[in-house]
Design an enzyme around this catalytic site. Structure first.
Site, short mmCIF file in Angstrom:
data_model
loop_
_atom_site.label_atom_id
_atom_site.label_comp_id
_atom_site.label_asym_id
_atom_site.label_seq_id
_atom_site.Cartn_x
_atom_site.Cartn_y
_atom_site.Cartn_z
N HIS A 195 -1.53 22.46 21.16
CA HIS A 195 -1.09 22.31 22.42
C HIS A 195 -1.09 23.61 23.28
O HIS A 195 0.03 24.00 23.67
CB HIS A 195 0.32 21.55 22.69
CG HIS A 195 0.48 21.01 24.08
ND1 HIS A 195 1.12 21.67 25.17
CD2 HIS A 195 0.40 19.73 24.39
CE1 HIS A 195 1.05 20.77 26.34
NE2 HIS A 195 0.52 19.71 25.67
N GLU A 354 -6.67 19.92 24.30
CA GLU A 354 -6.19 19.28 23.04
C GLU A 354 -7.40 18.64 22.49
O GLU A 354 -7.87 17.56 22.96
CB GLU A 354 -5.01 18.52 23.30
CG GLU A 354 -3.74 19.09 24.17
CD GLU A 354 -2.94 17.85 24.52
OE1 GLU A 354 -2.52 17.27 23.80
OE2 GLU A 354 -2.51 17.94 26.02
#
Length: 394
Positions: A195, A354
């Site tokens: 992330h 991501e």
């Protein structure tokens, strides 16, 4: 016995260096609690908290080194930060959102800890997900670092124990991520990611503090996961029609290119203008592919800094968040920015990318993602791998 078994799997799956498992050859963290690894043209810093990347230094077209990821100056602040924006960590054991904080495996309903939207869902593994915890540093060399975590049976309501290793490796101009996770006792959902928040200008562009000038290209992403107004998948797979706001596949375009389009309002949730979308990665139309040679699933570049990153991965979905929720409350690091303006992250000041699988697919059985998201002790390990390859344009 468990350690011996896991080490064998670890080596056999090439998640760390095979045969010669890496050993510590450095003195440990620096005065800010960070571990550095590097190779020609690239160096990064990492911390055990969430197995997080905190700094990534790349030279721009002017020869100046830019720190292109968000984070904090000192490792100690990550665990006390009341905002906890998931800076650079590995959220788990299931990334993104789980509808109603429930799922079913083999006819058994499981209820996990809700932590978002008044209890309507679970985000990034719950109140004490993986990126809220300290991993163990297994190995650290000049170019590689490996972290591990043991997630016990019942933690946040998830069934079964999971043991995971996260290895970051630097090679010339490339940051490689390898993650393996093993369900040792029961079937359980596993979906992981990195992330990381990006600003390829290192907040030093005098013309703009945002990442709206960054150009994004998603060549395989003609579809996206449909969601409701709190970003929970609704079971649909939507087309990203050519020239629409979600069309990053037909040609590259700046993230802010369609900012004033009415179609973009609500694209990232209720009353939100921007992006927080899970795009499908459809590479297999022409048969089997090699993820290392089939081309990047995403490219992000800044004309101002000249820095470009091409992302190669074995994952089949790609989440993009344009940081519409930032409001100037988060600081930038001492390695970033200009002293002549605010040293905070403004709205649209970054972009999160991501690599992952389809979000909340554990609650969408018709998508047939079980073999990629449900794992038990008799199944192969969950694996994720990605290369972030940097170059300079202009």
């Amino acid at each position: 016995m468990k350690i011996t078994f896991l080490s064998a799997v670890f080596a056999a799956t090439a998640i760390a260096a095979p045969s010669n498992y890496p050993t510590n050859t450095t003195s440990g963290p620096d005065e800010n609690g960070k571990y550095e690894i590097s190779a020609k043209g690239i160096r990064g810093q990492f911390i055990p908290y969430g197995a997080s990347i905190t700094n990534l230094f790349i030279k721009g077209k002017d020869g100046v080194e830019r720190d292109v990821v968000l984070g904090y100056d000192n490792a100690s602040y990550y665990s006390v930060d009341p905002v906890h924006p998931h800076f650079g960590g590995v959220p788990g054991r299931y990334a993104n959102r789980i509808k109603n904080s429930t799922f079913n495996i083999d006819g058994v309903d499981y209820h996990i800890t809700p932590n978002e939207n008044g209890g309507a869902d679970t985000l990034h593994g719950g109140l004490d997900g993986w990126d809220w915890r300290n991993f163990t540093v297994v190995a650290h060399t000049e170019s590689s670092i490996t972290f591990s975590i043991v997630d016990p049976d019942g933690k946040e309501g998830f069934p079964g124990e999971v043991i995971s290793y996260v290895t970051y490796t630097m090679s010339p101009n490339t940051w490689n991520i390898k993650i393996v996770a093993l369900a040792t006792t029961k079937k359980t959902p596993i979906m992981l990611t990195s992330h990381t928040y990006w600003n390829l200008d290192g907040f030093a562009n005098p013309d703009t503090p945002t990442a709206l000038n960054h150009t994004l290209y998603l060549p395989y992403s003609g579809q996206r996961v449909g969601v409701d107004n709190i970003l929970i998948p609704d079971g649909t797979i939507l087309p990203n029609e050519k020239y629409s706001v979600n069309d990053f596949w037909s040609s590259p375009k700046q993230i802010g290119a369609n900012l004033t389009a009415s179609e973009l309002l609500g694209n990232c949730g209720y009353n939100c203008t921007g992006y927080d979308n899970c795009y499908a990665v459809n590479r297999d139309q022409n048969g089997p592919f090699n993820w290392r040679t089939s081309g990047p699933v995403a490219s992000l570049s800044s004309a101002w800094s000249g820095i470009k990153v091409d992302i190669f991965t074995d994952q089949e979905a790609f989440q993009v968040y344009s940081c519409g929720g930032q409001n100037g409350s988060l600081p930038i690091k001492s390695t970033q920015g200009l002293d002549s303006r605010s040293r905070t992250v403004e709205k649209y000041g970054c972009v999160v990318m991501e690599v992952q699988d389809y979000i909340d697919a554990i609650n969408q059985p018709e998508w047939q993602r079980e073999k990629r998201q449900i794992f038990g002790p008799n199944d192969p390990a969950y694996t994720l791998e990605a290369d972030y390859v940097f170059s300079t344009e202009g």
